[in-house]
Design an enzyme around this catalytic site. Structure first.
Site, PDB file in Angstrom:
ATOM      1  N   ASP A   1       0.825  -1.220   0.000  1.00 50.25           N
ATOM      2  CA  ASP A   1       0.000   0.000   0.000  1.00 50.25           C
ATOM      3  C   ASP A   1       0.850   1.258   0.000  1.00 50.25           C
ATOM      4  O   ASP A   1       0.356   2.352  -0.307  1.00 50.25           O
ATOM      5  CB  ASP A   1      -0.972   0.011   1.182  1.00 50.25           C
ATOM      6  CG  ASP A   1      -0.275  -0.102   2.525  1.00 50.25           C
ATOM      7  OD1 ASP A   1       0.593   0.740   2.824  1.00 50.25           O
ATOM      8  OD2 ASP A   1      -0.605  -1.023   3.296  1.00 50.25           O
TER       9      ASP A   1
ATOM     10  N   ASP B   1       8.932 -12.251  -3.880  1.00 47.77           N
ATOM     11  CA  ASP B   1       8.902 -12.931  -2.582  1.00 47.77           C
ATOM     12  C   ASP B   1       9.923 -12.284  -1.645  1.00 47.77           C
ATOM     13  O   ASP B   1      11.131 -12.374  -1.879  1.00 47.77           O
ATOM     14  CB  ASP B   1       9.228 -14.412  -2.795  1.00 47.77           C
ATOM     15  CG  ASP B   1       9.050 -15.240  -1.535  1.00 47.77           C
ATOM     16  OD1 ASP B   1       9.243 -14.698  -0.427  1.00 47.77           O
ATOM     17  OD2 ASP B   1       8.732 -16.436  -1.658  1.00 47.77           O
ATOM     18  N   GLY B   2       9.443 -11.647  -0.588  1.00 45.06           N
ATOM     19  CA  GLY B   2      10.336 -10.990   0.355  1.00 45.06           C
ATOM     20  C   GLY B   2      11.267 -11.954   1.061  1.00 45.06           C
ATOM     21  O   GLY B   2      12.427 -11.622   1.344  1.00 45.06           O
TER      22      GLY B   2
ATOM     23  N   ASP C   1       6.328  -5.405   6.980  1.00 46.36           N
ATOM     24  CA  ASP C   1       4.954  -4.906   7.001  1.00 46.36           C
ATOM     25  C   ASP C   1       4.071  -5.981   6.388  1.00 46.36           C
ATOM     26  O   ASP C   1       3.664  -5.894   5.226  1.00 46.36           O
ATOM     27  CB  ASP C   1       4.861  -3.593   6.216  1.00 46.36           C
ATOM     28  CG  ASP C   1       3.447  -3.042   6.155  1.00 46.36           C
ATOM     29  OD1 ASP C   1       2.560  -3.605   6.822  1.00 46.36           O
ATOM     30  OD2 ASP C   1       3.219  -2.060   5.428  1.00 46.36           O
TER      31      ASP C   1
ATOM     32  N   THR D   1       0.847  -9.060   6.470  1.00 47.12           N
ATOM     33  CA  THR D   1      -0.478  -9.357   6.985  1.00 47.12           C
ATOM     34  C   THR D   1      -0.326 -10.233   8.220  1.00 47.12           C
ATOM     35  O   THR D   1       0.788 -10.554   8.647  1.00 47.12           O
ATOM     36  CB  THR D   1      -1.314 -10.113   5.932  1.00 47.12           C
ATOM     37  OG1 THR D   1      -0.700 -11.387   5.692  1.00 47.12           O
ATOM     38  CG2 THR D   1      -1.382  -9.335   4.635  1.00 47.12           C
TER      39      THR D   1
END
Length: 275
Positions: free
Chosen positions: A86, A137-138, A155, A157
């Site tokens: 976001d 993919d982090g 950050d 979910t």
């Protein structure tokens, strides 16, 4: 007929809000995404039935992910944000002139796309020339970038779907290796009312890797219970050693130099979880 959105936060408890418009309602490659307009909280992004951000209260979460770590590190030139498509954390990171480059890695490009379209006050800095946005993919990005970052911010979910591995001990070890010798990381670690076990597990795992571990909190009304925690792991710099007078001035709505230290003062029942 009125339309209401409900997030079922536990089997026995949820929050509900009146919806005036649905902008997007889509199953992406990774999760179910909705972008809705609510009467109370303005435009809101949800993922897999969970509120991720809303225009009215987003500043609390994004400021508290970014600023405590960035004012603790003396020279945070290279910053990584895992998740956060976001753009809210990136917006706050960009308020720090010492940051030369910030990399955002989010697995779901649709979150980035729709946030730019419907949440411009949150996502507006994603096109900043100091920012690199990667759809990927982090977890894998961190594994491939050893000794690369001064500060890493997770950050994510809640630990469901693609975010499960972002709460694993192996991920925290990877973060340690991706940080420079005096690096700092911070992650959102959910709420103590419904996810006490998660907070305890994360705290234990991070303490086995980082010499300095601090938990702090904030009030975020659209998140489960309203009381939210963050966990910081540091190789060298202690956020409790930061003096308010040394914190530079920048525009915020929640975080302040005086709040910096106060955020680490936990209610006793939370303090007991992380002893």
């Amino acid at each position: 007929m009125d339309l209401w959105y409900t997030e079922k936060q536990t089997d026995n408890f949820g929050i509900t809000m009146k919806v005036t418009k649905t902008y997007e309602n889509e199953q992406t490659d990774f999760q179910h995404l909705t972008m809705i307009e609510t009467e109370e909280w303005g435009t809101m992004l949800t993922l897999d039935g969970m509120v991720m951000t809303s225009v009215r209260d987003e500043f609390v979460y994004h400021e508290m992910v970014a600023h405590p770590a960035l004012v603790t590190h003396p020279n945070p030139e290279h910053v990584l944000v895992v998740g956060g498509g976001d753009g809210g954390v990136i917006r706050e990171v960009m308020k720090h002139p010492k940051v030369k480059k910030a990399v955002l890695v989010d697995i779901d490009g649709k979150v980035i796309e729709y946030s730019k379209k419907y949440l411009p006050t949150i996502a507006g800095e994603l096109d900043n020339p100091r920012v690199e946005v990667i759809v990927g993919d982090g977890y894998m990005h961190i594994a491939k970038h050893k000794n690369a970052y001064d500060v890493i911010m997770v950050d994510s979910t809640e630990p469901v779907g693609p975010a499960v591995e972002l709460f694993s001990k192996g991920f925290y070890q990877g973060i340690y290796e991706a940080l420079k010798e005096d690096g700092i990381f911070v992650a959102q670690t959910d709420n103590p009312w419904f996810k006490a076990d998660l907070i305890q597990t994360v705290n234990r795992d991070v303490k086995e890797i980082f010499p300095i571990v601090r938990v702090y909190g904030a009030n975020i009304p659209t998140y489960p219970s309203g009381l939210w925690t963050f966990t910081m792991g540091s190789k060298k710099h202690d956020p409790l050693a930061v003096e308010a007078a040394s914190i530079p001035e920048f525009e915020t709505k929640y975080y302040t130099p005086r709040l910096h230290a106060a955020a680490f003062v936990l209610p006793k029942f939370v303090e007991d979880l992380v002893k």
